[in-house]
Design a protein around this motif. Structure first.
Motif, PDB file in Angstrom:
ATOM      1  N   GLU A   5      -9.139  12.347  -2.972  1.00  0.00           N
ATOM      2  CA  GLU A   5      -9.684  12.571  -2.039  1.00  0.00           C
ATOM      3  C   GLU A   5     -11.478  12.438  -2.243  1.00  0.00           C
ATOM      4  O   GLU A   5     -11.786  11.669  -1.440  1.00  0.00           O
ATOM      5  CB  GLU A   5      -9.372  13.866  -1.360  1.00  0.00           C
ATOM      6  CG  GLU A   5      -7.869  13.971  -1.079  1.00  0.00           C
ATOM      7  CD  GLU A   5      -7.733  14.690   0.366  1.00  0.00           C
ATOM      8  OE1 GLU A   5      -8.315  15.277   0.614  1.00  0.00           O
ATOM      9  OE2 GLU A   5      -6.939  14.161   1.069  1.00  0.00           O
ATOM     10  N   THR A   6     -11.946  13.297  -3.128  1.00  0.00           N
ATOM     11  CA  THR A   6     -13.236  13.296  -3.188  1.00  0.00           C
ATOM     12  C   THR A   6     -14.093  11.953  -3.692  1.00  0.00           C
ATOM     13  O   THR A   6     -14.886  11.446  -3.206  1.00  0.00           O
ATOM     14  CB  THR A   6     -13.719  14.441  -4.390  1.00  0.00           C
ATOM     15  OG1 THR A   6     -13.028  15.718  -4.034  1.00  0.00           O
ATOM     16  CG2 THR A   6     -15.307  14.551  -4.520  1.00  0.00           C
ATOM     17  N   CYS A  50      -4.264   3.103  -5.719  1.00  0.00           N
ATOM     18  CA  CYS A  50      -5.209   2.936  -4.554  1.00  0.00           C
ATOM     19  C   CYS A  50      -5.823   1.372  -4.860  1.00  0.00           C
ATOM     20  O   CYS A  50      -5.711   0.508  -3.980  1.00  0.00           O
ATOM     21  CB  CYS A  50      -6.356   3.740  -4.770  1.00  0.00           C
ATOM     22  SG  CYS A  50      -6.109   5.752  -4.493  1.00  0.00           S
ATOM     23  N   ALA A  51      -6.027   1.104  -6.168  1.00  0.00           N
ATOM     24  CA  ALA A  51      -6.653  -0.201  -6.603  1.00  0.00           C
ATOM     25  C   ALA A  51      -5.440  -1.243  -6.365  1.00  0.00           C
ATOM     26  O   ALA A  51      -5.780  -2.171  -5.939  1.00  0.00           O
ATOM     27  CB  ALA A  51      -7.007  -0.140  -8.066  1.00  0.00           C
ATOM     28  N   GLU A  52      -4.427  -1.032  -6.794  1.00  0.00           N
ATOM     29  CA  GLU A  52      -3.367  -2.018  -6.764  1.00  0.00           C
ATOM     30  C   GLU A  52      -3.018  -2.457  -5.125  1.00  0.00           C
ATOM     31  O   GLU A  52      -2.962  -3.634  -4.729  1.00  0.00           O
ATOM     32  CB  GLU A  52      -2.069  -1.256  -7.170  1.00  0.00           C
ATOM     33  CG  GLU A  52      -1.098  -2.372  -7.906  1.00  0.00           C
ATOM     34  CD  GLU A  52      -0.037  -1.662  -8.701  1.00  0.00           C
ATOM     35  OE1 GLU A  52       1.015  -1.354  -8.025  1.00  0.00           O
ATOM     36  OE2 GLU A  52      -0.168  -1.056  -9.631  1.00  0.00           O
ATOM     37  N   ALA A  78     -10.099  -2.936   6.472  1.00  0.00           N
ATOM     38  CA  ALA A  78      -9.245  -2.484   5.344  1.00  0.00           C
ATOM     39  C   ALA A  78      -9.154  -0.735   5.015  1.00  0.00           C
ATOM     40  O   ALA A  78      -8.112  -0.394   4.615  1.00  0.00           O
ATOM     41  CB  ALA A  78     -10.202  -2.988   4.179  1.00  0.00           C
ATOM     42  N   HIS A  79     -10.270  -0.170   5.636  1.00  0.00           N
ATOM     43  CA  HIS A  79     -10.250   1.363   5.593  1.00  0.00           C
ATOM     44  C   HIS A  79      -9.140   1.846   6.434  1.00  0.00           C
ATOM     45  O   HIS A  79      -8.415   2.729   6.197  1.00  0.00           O
ATOM     46  CB  HIS A  79     -11.727   1.727   6.149  1.00  0.00           C
ATOM     47  CG  HIS A  79     -11.763   3.232   5.607  1.00  0.00           C
ATOM     48  ND1 HIS A  79     -13.202   3.689   5.675  1.00  0.00           N
ATOM     49  CD2 HIS A  79     -11.144   4.120   5.501  1.00  0.00           C
ATOM     50  CE1 HIS A  79     -13.050   4.982   5.549  1.00  0.00           C
ATOM     51  NE2 HIS A  79     -11.847   5.272   5.486  1.00  0.00           N
ATOM     52  N   LYS A  85      -1.663   4.196   5.932  1.00  0.00           N
ATOM     53  CA  LYS A  85      -0.676   4.380   5.085  1.00  0.00           C
ATOM     54  C   LYS A  85      -0.850   6.134   4.878  1.00  0.00           C
ATOM     55  O   LYS A  85       0.198   6.599   4.343  1.00  0.00           O
ATOM     56  CB  LYS A  85      -1.375   3.856   3.718  1.00  0.00           C
ATOM     57  CG  LYS A  85      -0.503   4.207   2.241  1.00  0.00           C
ATOM     58  CD  LYS A  85      -0.758   3.170   1.114  1.00  0.00           C
ATOM     59  CE  LYS A  85      -1.927   3.827   0.488  1.00  0.00           C
ATOM     60  NZ  LYS A  85      -2.285   3.115  -0.879  1.00  0.00           N
ATOM     61  N   LEU A  86      -1.916   6.718   4.974  1.00  0.00           N
ATOM     62  CA  LEU A  86      -2.038   7.879   4.552  1.00  0.00           C
ATOM     63  C   LEU A  86      -1.861   8.939   5.693  1.00  0.00           C
ATOM     64  O   LEU A  86      -1.905  10.197   5.833  1.00  0.00           O
ATOM     65  CB  LEU A  86      -3.258   8.496   4.189  1.00  0.00           C
ATOM     66  CG  LEU A  86      -3.689   7.834   2.720  1.00  0.00           C
ATOM     67  CD1 LEU A  86      -5.097   8.079   2.241  1.00  0.00           C
ATOM     68  CD2 LEU A  86      -2.915   7.997   1.571  1.00  0.00           C
ATOM     69  N   GLY A  87      -1.376   8.479   7.054  1.00  0.00           N
ATOM     70  CA  GLY A  87      -1.098   8.996   8.202  1.00  0.00           C
ATOM     71  C   GLY A  87      -2.165   9.640   8.784  1.00  0.00           C
ATOM     72  O   GLY A  87      -2.409  10.586   9.659  1.00  0.00           O
ATOM     73  N   LYS A  88      -3.467   9.086   8.514  1.00  0.00           N
ATOM     74  CA  LYS A  88      -4.834   9.620   9.248  1.00  0.00           C
ATOM     75  C   LYS A  88      -5.109   8.710  10.337  1.00  0.00           C
ATOM     76  O   LYS A  88      -4.514   7.597  10.416  1.00  0.00           O
ATOM     77  CB  LYS A  88      -5.922   9.285   8.381  1.00  0.00           C
ATOM     78  CG  LYS A  88      -5.868  10.221   7.170  1.00  0.00           C
ATOM     79  CD  LYS A  88      -7.032   9.953   5.943  1.00  0.00           C
ATOM     80  CE  LYS A  88      -7.000  10.466   4.671  1.00  0.00           C
ATOM     81  NZ  LYS A  88      -7.474  11.907   4.657  1.00  0.00           N
ATOM     82  N   PRO A  89      -5.845   9.187  11.369  1.00  0.00           N
ATOM     83  CA  PRO A  89      -6.210   8.507  12.586  1.00  0.00           C
ATOM     84  C   PRO A  89      -6.805   7.105  12.355  1.00  0.00           C
ATOM     85  O   PRO A  89      -7.561   7.114  11.308  1.00  0.00           O
ATOM     86  CB  PRO A  89      -7.016   9.365  13.438  1.00  0.00           C
ATOM     87  CG  PRO A  89      -7.522  10.546  12.515  1.00  0.00           C
ATOM     88  CD  PRO A  89      -6.392  10.542  11.594  1.00  0.00           C
TER      89      PRO A  89
END
Ligand code: FAD
Length: 106
Positions: A5-6, A50-52, A78-79, A85-89
């Motif tokens: 995350e960081t 993440c890279a893949e 892209a972001h 994928k992470l369930g973020k808005p």
């Protein structure tokens, strides 16, 4: 090493900042440098899953490096793909300039 995350927050700051300082009308060298950078970045990013996934995204959606606007909007999408994928808005990419280049007005 920093946690995913960081590392991610810092890295998005770097990537969007690179987009913010990218020229509106880049030279051929600047275009090829940016393409090389994102290609190498996607291989070296020290979170391997993440890279893949990011390499997979780049294979489907070719990086757009013809102008600052093209690159920043590509990066924003892209972001957003990672956000999904992470369930973020989802981030509103029409506000990219305000967030990363000119500053929020409110
Ligand atoms: P972040 O997603 O880090 O965003 C930071 C800030 O950017 C936000 O506060 C917001 O103001 C702004 N922002 C948000 N979305 C956008 C957008 N679309 N365009 C412009 N600005 C925006 N983590 C995993 O767990 N699994 C993964 O597979 C994974 N893949 C990643 C791939 C890459 C290339 C990168 C750089 C990071 C990846 N991460 C991954 C990390 C993840 O994306 C986040 O950075 C981390 O979860 C911290 O999230 P955050 O909520 O602090 O905000």
């Amino acid at each position: 090493p920093p946690d995913v995350e960081t590392l991610g927050r810092s890295t998005w700051t770097l990537l969007h900042s690179i987009a913010a300082s990218y020229p509106e009308t880049p030279s051929q060298t600047q275009r090829s440098d940016l393409l090389s950078f994102v290609g190498l970045f996607s291989k070296l990013y020290p979170c391997w899953v993440c890279a893949e996934d990011f390499q997979g995204y780049m294979a489907r959606q070719k990086p757009q490096v013809n102008s600052r606007d093209d690159f920043s909007q590509w990066l924003c999408r892209a972001h957003n793909d990672v956000n999904k994928k992470l369930g973020k808005p989802q981030f509103d990419c029409s506000r990219w300039d305000e967030r990363w280049r000119t500053g929020w007005k409110d």
